[in-house]
Design a protein around this motif. Structure first.
Motif, PDB file in Angstrom:
ATOM      1  N   PHE A 241       0.839  -1.197   0.000  1.00  0.00           N
ATOM      2  CA  PHE A 241       0.000   0.000   0.000  1.00  0.00           C
ATOM      3  C   PHE A 241       0.874   1.246   0.000  1.00  0.00           C
ATOM      4  O   PHE A 241       2.079   1.188   0.293  1.00  0.00           O
ATOM      5  CB  PHE A 241      -0.935   0.011   1.221  1.00  0.00           C
ATOM      6  N   LEU A 242       0.264   2.373  -0.344  1.00  0.00           N
ATOM      7  CA  LEU A 242       0.913   3.681  -0.253  1.00  0.00           C
ATOM      8  C   LEU A 242       0.081   4.532   0.698  1.00  0.00           C
ATOM      9  O   LEU A 242      -1.093   4.811   0.427  1.00  0.00           O
ATOM     10  CB  LEU A 242       0.987   4.344  -1.631  1.00  0.00           C
ATOM     11  N   ASP A 243       0.670   4.930   1.797  1.00  0.00           N
ATOM     12  CA  ASP A 243      -0.050   5.720   2.790  1.00  0.00           C
ATOM     13  C   ASP A 243      -0.135   7.183   2.341  1.00  0.00           C
ATOM     14  O   ASP A 243       0.760   7.683   1.663  1.00  0.00           O
ATOM     15  CB  ASP A 243       0.680   5.625   4.132  1.00  0.00           C
ATOM     16  N   ARG A 244      -1.224   7.839   2.698  1.00  0.00           N
ATOM     17  CA  ARG A 244      -1.426   9.260   2.415  1.00  0.00           C
ATOM     18  C   ARG A 244      -1.178   9.585   0.935  1.00  0.00           C
ATOM     19  O   ARG A 244      -0.523  10.554   0.590  1.00  0.00           O
ATOM     20  CB  ARG A 244      -0.509  10.113   3.299  1.00  0.00           C
ATOM     21  N   PHE A 245      -1.736   8.730   0.051  1.00  0.00           N
ATOM     22  CA  PHE A 245      -1.565   8.955  -1.385  1.00  0.00           C
ATOM     23  C   PHE A 245      -2.241  10.260  -1.805  1.00  0.00           C
ATOM     24  O   PHE A 245      -1.732  10.995  -2.648  1.00  0.00           O
ATOM     25  CB  PHE A 245      -2.150   7.779  -2.176  1.00  0.00           C
ATOM     26  N   VAL A 246      -3.397  10.540  -1.231  1.00  0.00           N
ATOM     27  CA  VAL A 246      -4.077  11.827  -1.390  1.00  0.00           C
ATOM     28  C   VAL A 246      -4.275  12.410  -0.005  1.00  0.00           C
ATOM     29  O   VAL A 246      -4.692  11.700   0.911  1.00  0.00           O
ATOM     30  CB  VAL A 246      -5.450  11.667  -2.091  1.00  0.00           C
ATOM     31  N   VAL A 247      -3.956  13.681   0.161  1.00  0.00           N
ATOM     32  CA  VAL A 247      -4.141  14.326   1.462  1.00  0.00           C
ATOM     33  C   VAL A 247      -5.157  15.460   1.331  1.00  0.00           C
ATOM     34  O   VAL A 247      -5.351  16.024   0.261  1.00  0.00           O
ATOM     35  CB  VAL A 247      -2.811  14.873   2.027  1.00  0.00           C
ATOM     36  N   GLU A 248      -5.795  15.748   2.453  1.00  0.00           N
ATOM     37  CA  GLU A 248      -6.815  16.796   2.482  1.00  0.00           C
ATOM     38  C   GLU A 248      -6.224  18.145   2.074  1.00  0.00           C
ATOM     39  O   GLU A 248      -5.104  18.487   2.441  1.00  0.00           O
ATOM     40  CB  GLU A 248      -7.377  16.887   3.901  1.00  0.00           C
ATOM     41  N   LYS A 249      -7.004  18.905   1.285  1.00  0.00           N
ATOM     42  CA  LYS A 249      -6.583  20.238   0.872  1.00  0.00           C
ATOM     43  C   LYS A 249      -7.389  21.262   1.667  1.00  0.00           C
ATOM     44  O   LYS A 249      -8.620  21.217   1.677  1.00  0.00           O
ATOM     45  CB  LYS A 249      -6.816  20.444  -0.634  1.00  0.00           C
ATOM     46  N   ALA A 250      -6.681  22.168   2.336  1.00  0.00           N
ATOM     47  CA  ALA A 250      -7.342  23.165   3.175  1.00  0.00           C
ATOM     48  C   ALA A 250      -8.204  24.101   2.331  1.00  0.00           C
ATOM     49  O   ALA A 250      -7.913  24.350   1.158  1.00  0.00           O
ATOM     50  CB  ALA A 250      -6.297  23.974   3.938  1.00  0.00           C
ATOM     51  N   ALA A 251      -9.284  24.604   2.929  1.00  0.00           N
ATOM     52  CA  ALA A 251     -10.181  25.522   2.233  1.00  0.00           C
ATOM     53  C   ALA A 251      -9.440  26.795   1.844  1.00  0.00           C
ATOM     54  O   ALA A 251      -8.596  27.299   2.593  1.00  0.00           O
ATOM     55  CB  ALA A 251     -11.372  25.855   3.121  1.00  0.00           C
ATOM     56  N   LEU A 252      -9.727  27.313   0.657  1.00  0.00           N
ATOM     57  CA  LEU A 252      -9.095  28.531   0.154  1.00  0.00           C
ATOM     58  C   LEU A 252     -10.114  29.666   0.097  1.00  0.00           C
ATOM     59  O   LEU A 252     -11.322  29.428  -0.053  1.00  0.00           O
ATOM     60  CB  LEU A 252      -8.513  28.283  -1.237  1.00  0.00           C
ATOM     61  N   GLY A 253      -9.624  30.881   0.181  1.00  0.00           N
ATOM     62  CA  GLY A 253     -10.502  32.045   0.068  1.00  0.00           C
ATOM     63  C   GLY A 253     -11.538  32.064   1.171  1.00  0.00           C
ATOM     64  O   GLY A 253     -11.242  31.861   2.355  1.00  0.00           O
ATOM     65  N   ARG A 254     -12.789  32.285   0.783  1.00  0.00           N
ATOM     66  CA  ARG A 254     -13.872  32.386   1.756  1.00  0.00           C
ATOM     67  C   ARG A 254     -14.517  31.043   2.079  1.00  0.00           C
ATOM     68  O   ARG A 254     -15.442  30.973   2.888  1.00  0.00           O
ATOM     69  CB  ARG A 254     -14.951  33.336   1.223  1.00  0.00           C
ATOM     70  N   GLU A 255     -14.036  29.996   1.439  1.00  0.00           N
ATOM     71  CA  GLU A 255     -14.614  28.680   1.714  1.00  0.00           C
ATOM     72  C   GLU A 255     -14.206  28.209   3.107  1.00  0.00           C
ATOM     73  O   GLU A 255     -13.144  28.554   3.620  1.00  0.00           O
ATOM     74  CB  GLU A 255     -14.155  27.675   0.662  1.00  0.00           C
TER      75      GLU A 255
END
Length: 824
Positions: free
Chosen positions: A167-181
């Motif tokens: 397996f590959l751990d953390r293959f996709v990581v959460e992206k923090a909200a940008l701007g007013r989101e």
């Protein structure tokens, strides 16, 4: 599929044109044009969709009299759908031809079953001649099935189905909200799929996203544009110049803001069957060149389209509440892994939520991909018709079979007829957002409506007409003719494995429907119905309107020759009123005709820009007009010709205008010949006002001094289409790919010792310019006394007979070789 036919034509032309063989294609509108008939009679290799070949043979069965080989690609396409029924019936007709023994039929498929079903198919295609199917288990790459699982803050990529595997751990990581989101990404399965695609693409792996529903494909495109615009994804495009031509074509046919066009700027291809052919052609060129790193494709992918990638992402396993079949999935999974590029192809299911359920469903689907089924569509369609007739109470009657053989209403469902009439009367309203979003979880979409009985009966009619070619036979002979036509069929072989009472019941359905058709039609009417490829109800409706339709079609054809937009639109509107409201020309529910369809049709054939027509209205254009109305117009024309009508002028201009969205037949000729711009076609014809109705006249016009001067100016037909025009003209006049020549030489080696006798390669060193004799694995043996200048590509071999340094060289290749003799 039309897209696969076009792709195969390009591939075959590259291979066979250098060897001196002509390659042509038959796909597009259903009718048979003069050019199509000429191609069938004169070209060595023809690429055709089954519908096109079927239409051609209904018009003139002698067209393939001298054809020695027919290859049925994707030969597993047997089933109950309209395409599959017509395909199976067509193959049965080919096998029953008197000249079948003089022709070889080869059936190809990557996903055929084993056991009885394969034995039945093999015996059917071989007409019971002894022999076995030819099998190959070779694959260019290994297949690996994995899963990408969201864990709240990141995603784990497992590279196989074993929880203890790599397996590959953390293959996709959460992206923090940008701007007013306020909320981070990903927020749903489609976001996670796109983020994973970007990760793979950035590792140099071309990635293919398989969407189980065509209407979701463009939703992915919108999300790509949106996520790139707001900074969550970066563009994958390395060279903007590489997409310039496709962008220009896309803007014209779809509009700059269409998801399939806007996605190109991010290095992403959106591919589904409803996209305009000129744009698909440009898109497939980009894909073959490797210019785009991520592809989102519809179920067209499972029909054999050659879109390959290192990684295949599968975000959904269901289509409208039904799990996709193992056979379809196996075909799709075969697109993972590029031959001679990748060692393995990775197929990954993306799971954002409901992880346990998704994982179970994924493992079941992977297991089912190894299972294969292939059942005659004739068996399936008749079984379903029997089920519906029973539900409607018809089979409960004491006189059920007599009733079915004598009454049209016996084959109808009053409730279904009322529902269709209500929908047609209401008209559709399309919002600006024409395509649904891939939002919910697998299996939670709206259920597919049950197929109407009338639609099933249309297919039964196609079977009856396809099997009984003696249309002038007496009705008393029908049982015998049906028995003869079904002899050796896939239906006959597989029905024999059912319970003993099933085959007689099916035969009674065939016979009852044939009796009704013969009772209600004359020999002449049946010839017309057979030529059109429509069922009894559509045929009778067209017969009733035949004189009106003929007058309107002549008006439309004449208007397409003269360019009279008002007359063309008016005549086409009249034809649409009569044809687009009867099966099989009624648009499906998802693409129902809007109330203002006549205005849209007028805008389309007058050549208005897509932006003015409205992107939301292009669904009606693509389905109702360029597909169904063209099919209807060609069916009416074919009917007339089958009954002995010969046109006074060029026929088919109206269908060409509708198919290509221009007001004149000459403009349509340019687009059909490969010009990917409506604007360029209209401007070129309007500026020069030529008279041309045949391919030869068009070529002469393209070669003329006038068109040469216009093209050389560099800003014609319009400044923004000049490059598209120049490329089209060059390709149209080049005569295709140059035929290779065969040349033989005798040249001496610059060596005293005589090498062993045998067959060798001849290669030229690009560094020192010397020409060498080399072994088959490129080990150099000796240089020639004089170098050769080879205008590659070529195949260049040499033979030594022993006891001499004189080489007998053979070159097969492009152009002429420059190879001087040595002075001695």
């Amino acid at each position: 599929m039309r897209a696969l036919s076009a792709q195969t034509e390009r591939s075959f032309r590259k291979t066979f044109a250098p060897l001196g063989f002509s390659v042509s294609s038959l796909y597009g509108a259903s009718g048979l044009s003069a050019g199509d008939e000429d191609a069938l009679r004169t070209r060595e290799i023809i690429i055709a969709t089954p519908e096109k070949l079927d239409f051609a043979l209904r018009s003139d069965a002698s067209l393939i009299d001298d054809v020695g080989l027919i290859v049925l690609d994707e030969g597993h396409m047997i089933g109950p759908s309209e395409r599959e029924i017509r395909y199976e019936t067509l193959v049965q007709r080919l096998l029953r031809r008197a000249d079948n023994g003089d022709r070889r039929i080869v059936c190809l498929s990557a996903i055929l079953p084993s056991g009885d079903e394969l034995d039945d198919l093999t015996a059917w295609i071989r007409s019971d001649e002894p022999g076995e199917p030819v099998r190959s288990d070779w694959r260019p790459t290994r297949q690996r099935f994995g899963a990408l699982t969201w864990r709240g803050k990141d995603a784990l990529l497992r590279l196989d189905l074993d929880d203890d595997g790599p397996f590959l751990d953390r293959f996709v990581v959460e992206k923090a909200a940008l701007g007013r989101e306020k909320s981070p990404y990903p927020r749903r399965n489609s976001h996670l799929t796109l983020f994973a695609a970007w990760e793979f693409a950035n590792q140099g792996k071309r990635t293919l996203i398989f969407s189980t529903q065509a209407n979701w494909v463009e939703s992915y495109g919108k999300q790509v544009v949106d996520l790139c615009k707001r900074g969550y994804l970066d563009s994958l495009l390395e060279n903007e110049a590489s997409i310039a031509r496709a962008m220009e074509v896309g803007k014209e046919w779809l509009g700059e803001d269409h998801p399939a066009v806007a996605c190109l700027k991010a290095g992403v291809a959106i591919h589904h069957g409803r996209l305009p052919s000129p744009f698909l052609r440009e898109l497939e060129i980009l894909l073959s060149e490797g210019a785009l790193k991520v592809i989102v494709a519809s179920p067209t992918l499972s029909q054999g389209l050659n879109l390959n990638a290192a990684v295949l992402l599968v975000p959904a396993l269901y289509r409208a509440s039904e799990k996709i079949k193992g056979e379809e999935f196996a075909n799709v999974a075969g697109r993972a892994g590029r031959a001679f590029v990748d060692v393995e192809g990775l197929i990954v299911h993306v799971m954002f939520d409901k992880i346990s359920w998704r994982r179970r469903e994924w493992r079941k689907l992977v297991a089912s991909a190894k299972a294969r089924t292939l059942k005659s569509g004739l068996i399936q369609i008749v079984a379903e018709i029997l089920n519906r007739l029973s539900r409607e109470g018809v089979l409960d009657r004491d006189d059920a079979w007599e009733y079915l053989a004598n009454a049209r209403e016996a084959w109808r469902s009053p409730e279904e007829e009322a529902a269709v009439a209500e929908r047609l009367a209401a008209g559709a309203e399309y919002g600006a957002d024409a395509y649904e979003d891939e939002g919910g979880s697998d299996g939670e979409e709206d259920a597919i409506d049950e197929e109407p009985l009338s639609q099933l009966v249309e297919r039964l009619d196609a079977i009856v007409f396809g099997l009984i070619e003696a249309l002038d036979a007496d009705s008393a002979a029908l049982p015998m003719l049906l028995d003869e036509a079904l002899k050796g069929s896939l239906w006959a072989r597989q029905i024999a494995r059912e319970n003993g009472d099933v085959a007689p019941l099916h035969k009674r359905v065939f016979e009852a429907r044939a009796d009704l058709i013969w009772r209600l039609t004359t020999t002449q009417a049946r010839r017309g119905h057979f030529a059109m490829g429509v069922g009894l109800e559509a045929g009778l409706s067209i017969d009733t309107m035949a004189d009106e339709l003929a007058e309107l079609l002549d008006r439309a054809d004449d208007a397409a020759l003269s360019g009279d937009v008002d007359e063309l639109a008016d005549a086409l509107g009249g034809l649409g009123e009569r044809l687009l409201f009867i099966r099989p020309f009624i648009a499906d529910k998802a693409n129902a005709l809007p109330a203002n369809w006549k205005a849209i049709l007028r805008s389309w054939v007058s050549g208005e820009d897509i932006a003015k027509i409205g992107a939301q209205n292009m669904r009606a254009v693509e389905d109702a007009f360029t597909y169904r109305l063209v099919w209807a117009l060609e069916a009416v024309r074919t009917r007339r010709m089958s009954l002995g009508w010969l046109p006074d002028t060029v026929a088919g201009g109206a269908a060409a205008a509708v198919e290509t969205g221009v007001p004149r037949f000459m403009m349509a000729m340019l687009i059909r010949a490969g010009l990917p711009s409506r604007r360029a076609a209209m401007a070129a014809i309007e500026d020069t006002k030529p008279v041309l109705v045949t391919p030869a006249e068009m070529r002469a016009w393209l070669e003329s001094d006038e068109i040469t001067a216009y093209t050389d100016a560099g800003n014609w037909p319009t400044p923004d289409t000049a490059a598209l025009w120049a490329r089209f003209r060059t390709e149209a006049l080049s005569g295709g790919i140059q035929k290779w020549s065969v040349e033989r030489y005798r040249r001496f080696l610059d060596i005293e010792a005589v090498p062993p006798a045998g067959l060798y390669r001849i290669v030229t060193d690009e560094g020192d310019g010397r020409t060498w004799l080399a072994t088959p694995d490129y080990q150099r043996v000796a240089a020639f006394k004089m170098p050769a200048v080879d205008p590659k590509p070529s195949l260049f071999s040499g033979q030594l007979l022993g006891n001499t340094t004189l080489v007998r060289a053979l070159r097969v290749g492009r152009g002429k070789l420059l190879w001087p003799r040595a002075n001695d």
